[in-house]
Design a protein around this motif. Sequence first.
Motif, PDB file in Angstrom:
ATOM      1  N   GLU A 134       0.833  -1.213   0.000  1.00  0.00           N
ATOM      2  CA  GLU A 134       0.000   0.000   0.000  1.00  0.00           C
ATOM      3  C   GLU A 134       0.869   1.265   0.000  1.00  0.00           C
ATOM      4  O   GLU A 134       0.627   2.181  -0.784  1.00  0.00           O
ATOM      5  CB  GLU A 134      -0.961   0.003   1.195  1.00  0.00           C
ATOM      6  CG  GLU A 134      -2.021  -1.072   1.129  1.00  0.00           C
ATOM      7  CD  GLU A 134      -2.963  -0.938  -0.060  1.00  0.00           C
ATOM      8  OE1 GLU A 134      -3.339   0.197  -0.423  1.00  0.00           O
ATOM      9  OE2 GLU A 134      -3.330  -1.991  -0.630  1.00  0.00           O
TER      10      GLU A 134
ATOM     11  N   GLN B 205      -6.392  -1.096  -6.968  1.00  0.00           N
ATOM     12  CA  GLN B 205      -7.285  -2.243  -6.784  1.00  0.00           C
ATOM     13  C   GLN B 205      -6.868  -3.406  -7.677  1.00  0.00           C
ATOM     14  O   GLN B 205      -6.901  -4.558  -7.259  1.00  0.00           O
ATOM     15  CB  GLN B 205      -8.740  -1.852  -7.053  1.00  0.00           C
ATOM     16  CG  GLN B 205      -9.713  -2.972  -6.788  1.00  0.00           C
ATOM     17  CD  GLN B 205      -9.591  -3.553  -5.382  1.00  0.00           C
ATOM     18  OE1 GLN B 205      -9.365  -2.843  -4.400  1.00  0.00           O
ATOM     19  NE2 GLN B 205      -9.715  -4.862  -5.271  1.00  0.00           N
TER      20      GLN B 205
ATOM     21  N   ARG C 154      -3.917  -5.003  -6.033  1.00  0.00           N
ATOM     22  CA  ARG C 154      -4.350  -5.797  -4.882  1.00  0.00           C
ATOM     23  C   ARG C 154      -4.968  -7.126  -5.313  1.00  0.00           C
ATOM     24  O   ARG C 154      -4.751  -8.158  -4.671  1.00  0.00           O
ATOM     25  CB  ARG C 154      -5.379  -5.018  -4.059  1.00  0.00           C
ATOM     26  CG  ARG C 154      -4.830  -3.867  -3.294  1.00  0.00           C
ATOM     27  CD  ARG C 154      -5.936  -3.198  -2.462  1.00  0.00           C
ATOM     28  NE  ARG C 154      -5.556  -1.841  -2.154  1.00  0.00           N
ATOM     29  CZ  ARG C 154      -6.123  -0.744  -2.684  1.00  0.00           C
ATOM     30  NH1 ARG C 154      -7.141  -0.851  -3.526  1.00  0.00           N
ATOM     31  NH2 ARG C 154      -5.690   0.447  -2.359  1.00  0.00           N
TER      32      ARG C 154
END
Length: 119
Positions: A45, A59, A62
């Motif tokens: 992050e 996203q 991730r």
Amino acid sequence: MNAQPQIFGTYLFDGAAAQRGYALNKMCYSFNSAANREAFLAGEEGYMRAYGLNEAQAQAIRARDVLGLLHAGGNVYYLAKFAGILKLDVQDLGAAQTGVSKDEFKARLVAQNNQPDHL
């Protein structure tokens, strides 16, 4: 203005995509360094924030969504650096991009290579 040609199963990487994906591609390029790969894995992050990824790009990172990264402006050559962190190779990326398994993708490559050339 001429419309860009559409080729089934591909994503056009043009100037607009390059601008949209600049931060993502810059981050993926940083993975040429082992220290940067380790830093990413230690704090994904923070690493993404340091490169200014937008939410769609973050996203997709991730979710390990290669197609999402292509849609978000990722260049396949830079994304290969990210894929390496995930222990994926170019055939894995090709399979993801075409929506088939890696074995099916490899079989397509072999079949295509066995086709006679038509000049």
